[in-house]
Design a protein around this motif. Structure first.
Motif, PDB file in Angstrom:
ATOM      1  N   GLU A  91      -5.409  95.753  19.660  1.00 19.00           N
ATOM      2  CA  GLU A  91      -6.592  94.887  19.586  1.00 19.00           C
ATOM      3  C   GLU A  91      -6.682  93.973  20.808  1.00 19.00           C
ATOM      4  N   SER A  92      -5.568  93.387  21.204  1.00 18.49           N
ATOM      5  CA  SER A  92      -5.561  92.488  22.362  1.00 18.49           C
ATOM      6  C   SER A  92      -5.932  93.230  23.637  1.00 18.49           C
ATOM      7  N   VAL A 125      -7.337  99.686  28.966  1.00 18.05           N
ATOM      8  CA  VAL A 125      -7.317 100.969  28.267  1.00 18.05           C
ATOM      9  C   VAL A 125      -6.073 101.793  28.602  1.00 18.05           C
ATOM     10  N   ASP A 126      -5.449 101.513  29.718  1.00 14.24           N
ATOM     11  CA  ASP A 126      -4.278 102.272  30.145  1.00 14.24           C
ATOM     12  C   ASP A 126      -3.028 101.434  29.884  1.00 14.24           C
ATOM     13  N   LEU A 162       7.874  89.765  15.388  1.00 17.08           N
ATOM     14  CA  LEU A 162       6.583  89.056  15.344  1.00 17.08           C
ATOM     15  C   LEU A 162       6.675  87.602  15.796  1.00 17.08           C
ATOM     16  N   GLN A 163       7.730  87.238  16.524  1.00 16.88           N
ATOM     17  CA  GLN A 163       7.823  85.890  17.070  1.00 16.88           C
ATOM     18  C   GLN A 163       6.923  85.736  18.296  1.00 16.88           C
ATOM     19  N   ASP A 164       6.580  86.848  18.917  1.00 18.92           N
ATOM     20  CA  ASP A 164       5.678  86.831  20.069  1.00 18.92           C
ATOM     21  C   ASP A 164       4.287  87.206  19.588  1.00 18.92           C
ATOM     22  N   ALA A 165       3.285  86.532  20.126  1.00 16.21           N
ATOM     23  CA  ALA A 165       1.908  86.761  19.686  1.00 16.21           C
ATOM     24  C   ALA A 165       1.214  87.774  20.596  1.00 16.21           C
ATOM     25  N   PRO A 166       0.854  88.941  20.064  1.00 10.81           N
ATOM     26  CA  PRO A 166       0.126  89.923  20.879  1.00 10.81           C
ATOM     27  C   PRO A 166      -1.192  89.360  21.420  1.00 10.81           C
TER      28      PRO A 166
END
Length: 128
Positions: free
Chosen positions: A16-17, A24-25, A87-91
């Protein structure tokens, strides 16, 4: 099941990010650092359902530094963003990190949280 759901959430968040930032790549590499649980099976399951996701499995636990080193060597992109799989890092921070590296020409960008929330501040460290 929880481990699988967390990895799917990471993959979805990254996808999503990247989409929001018109990236796209890209590829997602999960490094299985010799875990003895069901991690590798889960990584393979995710990779089968998402062509941009790949996995690397180490035979034994070699530590985070070695796992990162292997990931850096196997990554194909010009920009590498590392994230722990807990999940400690935010995408959601990916577009900001990519912007700083690609558009603002920083060689290295590091992020950290001020508090235990999903907000992330970034430190800019240009390499000479």
């Amino acid at each position: 099941k929880q481990w699988y759901q967390r990895r799917v959430a990471i993959t979805a968040g990254i996808t999503e990010s990247c989409s929001k930032a018109n990236i796209v790549d890209y590829e997602i590499l999960f490094i299985n650092d010799g875990s003895t649980d069901n991690s590798w099976h889960t990584i393979c399951r995710i990779a089968r359902s998402d062509a941009k996701t790949k996995g690397i499995s180490l035979r034994t636990n070699q530590g985070k530094s070695n796992a990162l080193d292997i990931g850096f060597r196997k990554a194909k992109g010009q920009v590498v963003i590392t994230m722990d799989a807990d999940l400690q890092d935010a995408p959601e921070e990916i577009p900001n990190l990519v912007r700083m590296i690609v558009l603002e020409k920083f060689d290295l960008v590091s992020g950290w949280k001020k508090e235990k929330s999903t907000d992330c501040d970034s430190a800019l460290i240009p390499l000479l």
